[in-house]
Structure formats: C-alpha cells, structure tokens
Design a protein around this motif. Structure first.
Motif: not given
Length: 75
Positions: A1, A22-23, A26-27, A29-30, A37, A61
């Motif tokens: 972030l 933000e949430n 992360y999802s 990318i994961e 990561f 994104y």
C-alpha cells in the motif's frame, strides 16, 4: 500500500475508498499474481523488474476498482 500511495497510484481515490482499495488490491495480487508477494518475500527489496510488475498489477487493479468491476475477490 505504501508503494501504491507514494508512486501516485492512489491519487485519484477518495479517502473513503482507501480501505476497500487496500483490501481488494491484496486479494487481487494474491489471486492473480501471487508470484509478486513471493518475490517480495524472497528478495526483501523491490528490484527494477519487481517494481515494474507491481506497478502494472496495481494499474490493472485500479482500473477495475474505479470502474466497479472488481473488488479483488475475483480470480
């Protein structure tokens, strides 16, 4: 972030959007680019190649986020 914020990727977002961005990021990318990561964990620094990849993923994104088509949970 921090990377996204300091590189200007979040400049267009309203303060109220930051938590969801933000949430979702992360999802996103994961689910779609987990190798990013893993590379960060392994390298413990942002190489030029990793910086470019991370920038590309954040841009992708952000486009989806701003259009309302992706909250990061879609794979």
């Amino acid at each position: 972030l921090l990377f996204a914020g300091t590189k200007g990727f979040m400049d267009e977002l309203e303060l109220e959007q930051m938590h969801a961005f933000e949430n979702g990021l992360y999802s996103f990318i994961e689910n779609r680019n987990p190798e990013i990561f893993e590379a960060i964990r392994k390298e413990k620094q942002l190489t030029d190649a990793l910086t470019a990849s991370l920038g590309d993923v954040i841009t992708e994104y952000k486009k989806d986020f701003l259009s309302g088509t992706d909250d990061g949970s879609n794979s």
